[in-house]
Design a protein around this motif. Structure first.
Motif, short mmCIF file in Angstrom:
data_model
loop_
_atom_site.label_atom_id
_atom_site.label_comp_id
_atom_site.label_asym_id
_atom_site.label_seq_id
_atom_site.Cartn_x
_atom_site.Cartn_y
_atom_site.Cartn_z
N ALA A 79 117.26 25.91 55.11
CA ALA A 79 116.70 27.06 54.04
C ALA A 79 116.87 28.22 54.50
N ASP A 80 116.12 27.89 55.06
CA ASP A 80 115.42 29.22 55.72
C ASP A 80 115.47 29.83 56.58
N VAL A 81 116.86 29.26 57.70
CA VAL A 81 117.64 30.11 58.95
C VAL A 81 119.25 30.61 58.10
N ALA A 82 119.17 29.50 57.03
CA ALA A 82 120.96 29.88 57.10
C ALA A 82 120.74 31.01 55.45
N GLY A 83 119.42 31.12 54.74
CA GLY A 83 119.69 31.87 54.22
C GLY A 83 118.66 33.32 54.55
N THR A 142 111.66 31.29 62.54
CA THR A 142 113.08 30.45 62.31
C THR A 142 114.38 32.45 62.61
N VAL A 143 113.58 33.22 62.84
CA VAL A 143 114.15 33.97 63.65
C VAL A 143 114.72 34.17 64.29
N ARG A 144 114.69 33.29 65.50
CA ARG A 144 114.56 32.82 66.36
C ARG A 144 115.85 32.42 66.86
N ASN A 145 116.41 31.81 65.72
CA ASN A 145 117.94 31.34 65.04
C ASN A 145 118.79 32.10 65.29
N LEU A 146 118.26 33.07 64.48
CA LEU A 146 119.73 34.74 64.39
C LEU A 146 119.84 35.40 66.05
N ASP A 147 121.34 35.17 66.35
CA ASP A 147 121.83 36.35 67.28
C ASP A 147 121.08 37.51 67.34
N GLY A 148 120.92 38.06 65.54
CA GLY A 148 121.32 39.56 65.35
C GLY A 148 118.95 39.89 65.72
N TRP A 149 118.56 38.90 66.56
CA TRP A 149 117.13 39.20 65.86
C TRP A 149 117.41 39.83 67.59
N TYR A 150 117.14 39.32 68.38
CA TYR A 150 117.53 39.67 70.02
C TYR A 150 117.49 41.48 70.09
N ALA A 151 118.33 41.51 70.43
CA ALA A 151 118.45 42.64 70.45
C ALA A 151 117.30 43.95 69.42
N PRO A 152 117.52 43.76 68.39
CA PRO A 152 116.43 45.22 68.33
C PRO A 152 114.86 44.77 68.59
N PRO A 156 115.03 36.00 78.68
CA PRO A 156 115.03 34.49 78.94
C PRO A 156 113.55 34.95 79.29
N GLY A 157 112.70 33.90 79.06
CA GLY A 157 110.85 34.17 79.29
C GLY A 157 110.15 33.11 78.38
N GLN A 158 110.47 34.23 77.37
CA GLN A 158 109.93 34.76 76.96
C GLN A 158 109.93 33.26 75.58
N LYS A 159 108.35 32.96 74.96
CA LYS A 159 108.23 31.86 74.19
C LYS A 159 109.29 31.25 73.26
N LEU A 160 109.32 32.62 72.60
CA LEU A 160 110.73 32.21 71.04
C LEU A 160 112.28 32.28 71.65
N TYR A 161 112.30 32.70 73.22
CA TYR A 161 113.87 32.92 73.01
C TYR A 161 114.46 31.58 73.44
N LEU A 162 115.59 31.93 73.06
CA LEU A 162 117.27 30.40 72.60
C LEU A 162 118.05 30.47 73.60
N THR A 163 118.47 30.56 74.54
CA THR A 163 119.71 30.71 74.81
C THR A 163 121.09 30.67 73.45
N PRO A 164 121.81 30.82 73.72
CA PRO A 164 122.37 31.49 72.35
C PRO A 164 123.12 29.89 72.11
N LYS A 215 121.22 27.00 71.93
CA LYS A 215 120.34 26.78 71.17
C LYS A 215 120.62 27.21 69.60
N ARG A 216 120.23 27.90 69.45
CA ARG A 216 120.28 29.23 68.27
C ARG A 216 120.86 28.04 67.02
N VAL A 217 119.95 27.46 66.58
CA VAL A 217 120.28 26.75 65.28
C VAL A 217 121.27 27.24 64.05
N HIS A 218 122.61 27.79 63.79
CA HIS A 218 122.65 28.59 63.11
C HIS A 218 123.38 27.40 61.52
#
Length: 681
Positions: A583-587, A651-661, A666-674, A676-679
């Protein structure tokens, strides 16, 4: 499905203001710029606050939820004070509010009465002579204090069984009673069965508390009684179904007839039990939510000595009303349940506990006044608009899914189309059986309040299902998804700054209250809600391929949260928390897309040097700002289906829109390759 569990997270002390006068809704003073957002977004958003924030002695945690709750508490105090001054007619809601509070805070009267208010109950327990009378006593004690759908209460009752009344899983046009397990004085079966050292320490302290309470209650042989109660509760714990299995509606879908209890769960005299419980004689159909536990608990009624059960009944009779018994008993209860279990050094003042007690017992009566006095129509309209926008965003996401079959997609969208959303307060109020409240009987008031609520739920049997029924009062700082009703409740008290503020820029409102709205909508499609169709009927409306894809995403989220280490050697339980994490990631995803849609194609303003997307995610993170005592954190991980707040932020690490802002690389602790992000959705 579930409550948001906003129990903790601190009201922003300030918010930046754009030249237009719009508040940004983000307090930059609370942020820690020395932390990279991609390493720990919660520390980046809240780190400076956490370094200096002090948890009050009478709290196990602090955060935004507490501050907003304190605002509601002050308003409730004003309502209670006004009720006392009004001197209304006896039996009116105003007078019952006034008398309930007066009785609770009258410590001199409580001390003078001593143990007299419970002596009749204890004498009745001592007079039990056979297992039929024992079965009747257990049935008479049952209350409506469990709830597998709306409140995450799978074994929360001190009584051996708890009752939940709502619509039938298989025939959603009728209400049925659900029987659920209970019987423990500790929060969960794992407190008894776990071999972890901290759990063993709690068990030792609990045994000491059992002895102390027996002694303070004036019962003979307190040590022997305590030993018997603890031994019995160890067996009750072993009989119970664990919290993960208890969340599975398919495992809970066990239609039993009245006769089935005698054949499938021998040991209890079920005729005596149901009669004493006030169950209508013509009620033939039930749901046994934890059937194996019901069978084993019933067997214990037959196999364990009568004296052990009498001691157990005596302890729980006292333990449920310690707050309105003499100070020595009240202090002993807090010393164990407050200091030992949650690490809270001091008890809250009596007046604050009195406000909470009134809300617990007369929540509807207080809520009517609260909604009328403190929730403006303009806020209701604005929240309804946000809900519609986020539902529309969720619908667009479902429509665009390339992995879901047309039939599955159609039913998912149908659920959204008929979703019933309540904002602020209910369209009509619960019709509780009126019960007597006396200014000189706090124990009786508390007992009659529980009995009245229980009788209300029994009164729903045989009547049509009410999809508009609320399960929270307006003065509650929380929100809930009701899967059986395919409905949502957003009480007035949570629709306050910083969760929602009409002066805030849209980014902050969508990031804070919008993520709450999205979270509750998403529960209709989490690992439990997705099992229910648009009518609230439990059945599989998925194709096998769709279900496999959905479950794979869930497993990835389980693994993600299992990896988080909250304290040395203590990891989160991703499977236990799965529904809330879905619910957190989808919401949050739906709220983010709804925010962008609300801009109408125009660029978001930059406020205080922050872009719209940055404000959205920071407002989300700051709405979960939390500091918690270690013991409270351990208890939450052991018993709660929600991840603790600092990890919900991640849970922000699963949203594509969080990365650019936030330039997450890569290499940072919360970074997930696309990939691996749970949608999920």
């Amino acid at each position: 499905m579930k409550r948001l569990a906003l129990a903790v997270a601190l009201l922003a002390s300030s918010a930046a203001i754009a030249q237009s006068g719009t508040l940004s809704g983000v307090d930059k003073a609370l942020m820690d710029d020395s932390v990279k957002p991609g390493d720990n977004f919660d520390d980046y958003a809240n780190g400076t606050w956490r370094k200096t924030a002090q948890i009050p002695a009478d709290r196990s945690a602090i955060g935004v939820g507490l501050d907003v709750s304190l605002k509601a508490e002050a308003r409730n105090a004003a309502i209670i004070k006004g009720a006392a001054a009004a001197k209304s007619a006896p039996g009116s809601d105003q007078q019952r509010i006034a008398d309930y509070y007066a009785a609770f805070v009258d410590t001199a009267g409580i001390e003078a009465r001593g143990l007299r208010p419970i002596q009749g109950d204890l004498a009745a327990i001592a007079a039990i002579r056979d297992k039929r009378a024992l079965s009747a006593a257990i049935g008479a004690a049952m209350r409506s204090d469990t709830d597998p759908f709306n409140n995450n209460n799978y074994a929360s009752t001190n009584n051996l069984f708890g009752l939940f009344v709502s619509q039938d899983l298989n025939r959603p046009t009728r209400n049925v009673p659900y029987l659920m397990q209970g019987g423990l004085g500790l929060p969960d079966r794992d407190y008894y069965l776990s071999d972890k050292p901290d759990m063993a320490e709690i068990r030792t302290a609990y045994r000491a508390y059992l002895t102390q309470l027996m002694q303070l209650a004036g019962l003979s042989d307190p040590q022997g009684r305590a030993d018997r109660v603890f031994a019995l509760e160890m067996k009750i714990a072993a009989a119970q179904t664990d919290i993960i299995a208890s969340q599975d509606a398919h495992k809970g879908d066990n239609p039993w007839t009245r006769a089935d209890f005698t054949t499938r769960a021998p040991g209890m005299d079920w005729n005596a039990f149901w009669t004493a419980a006030g169950m209508p004689a013509n009620q033939r159909d039930f749901i046994a939510w934890q059937p194996e536990a019901i069978t084993k608990l019933s067997a214990l009624v037959a196999s364990e000595p009568l004296q052990s059960w009498q001691d157990w009944l005596a302890f729980h009779t006292v333990n449920q009303v310690t707050s309105v018994l003499p100070k020595a008993i009240n202090d002993a209860s807090f010393d164990f349940y407050g200091r030992t279990l949650t690490g809270t050094p001091a008890q809250q003042p009596r007046d604050k506990r009195g406000i909470a007690a009134v809300n617990g017992a007369l929540g509807e009566a207080v809520g009517k006044i609260y909604a009328q006095r403190y929730f403006p129509a303009s806020s209701k309209v604005e929240i309804q608009k946000m809900v519609a926008n986020i539902v529309a965003a969720f619908d667009r996401r479902i429509a665009a899914l390339d992995w879901m079959a047309p039939a599955t997609k159609a039913e998912a969208r149908r659920k959204l189309a008929v979703l019933k959303v309540g904002v602020g307060y209910p369209d009509h109020w619960w019709n509780y059986p009126i019960y007597a409240v006396r200014a000189d009987d706090p124990v009786g008031n508390a007992q009659r309040a529980k009995l009245s609520l229980y009788r209300y739920h029994l009164s729903k049997l045989g009547k049509p299902v009410d999809r508009s029924e609320w399960w929270m009062t307006p003065q509650t700082v929380n929100a809930v998804n009701l899967p059986l009703q395919n409905a949502l409740n957003f009480p007035a008290a949570i629709l306050e700054s910083p969760y929602f503020d009409p002066r805030f820029d849209a980014a902050a409102n969508y990031g804070a209250i919008g993520s709450v709205i999205g979270h509750e909508i998403s529960h209709s499609f989490d690992n439990l809600g997705s099992d229910f169709d648009s009518t609230g009927r439990l059945h599989n409306w998925w194709t096998p391929a769709d279900l496999a894809r959905f479950e794979a995403a869930g497993k990835a989220l389980v693994a993600q949260y299992d990896a988080y280490e909250a304290l040395p050697g203590l990891h989160l339980n991703g499977e236990q928390e799965l529904g809330e994490n879905i619910a957190d990631v989808a919401g949050l995803t739906a709220a983010f897309e709804a925010y962008h849609a609300s801009l109408g194609g125009k660029p978001a303003p930059v406020i205080d040097g922050l872009t719209g997307d940055q404000r959205f995610f920071l407002a989300f993170a700051q709405s979960w700002r939390t500091k918690m005592r270690d013991k409270a954190l351990r208890a939450r991980i052991a018993t709660d289906v929600h991840a603790p707040a600092p990890w919900r932020v991640l849970t922000v690490r699963n949203l594509d829109g969080w990365y650019a802002p936030f330039q997450v690389k890569p290499g940072q602790k919360l970074y997930l390759t696309p990939e691996k992000r749970v949608h999920v959705w």
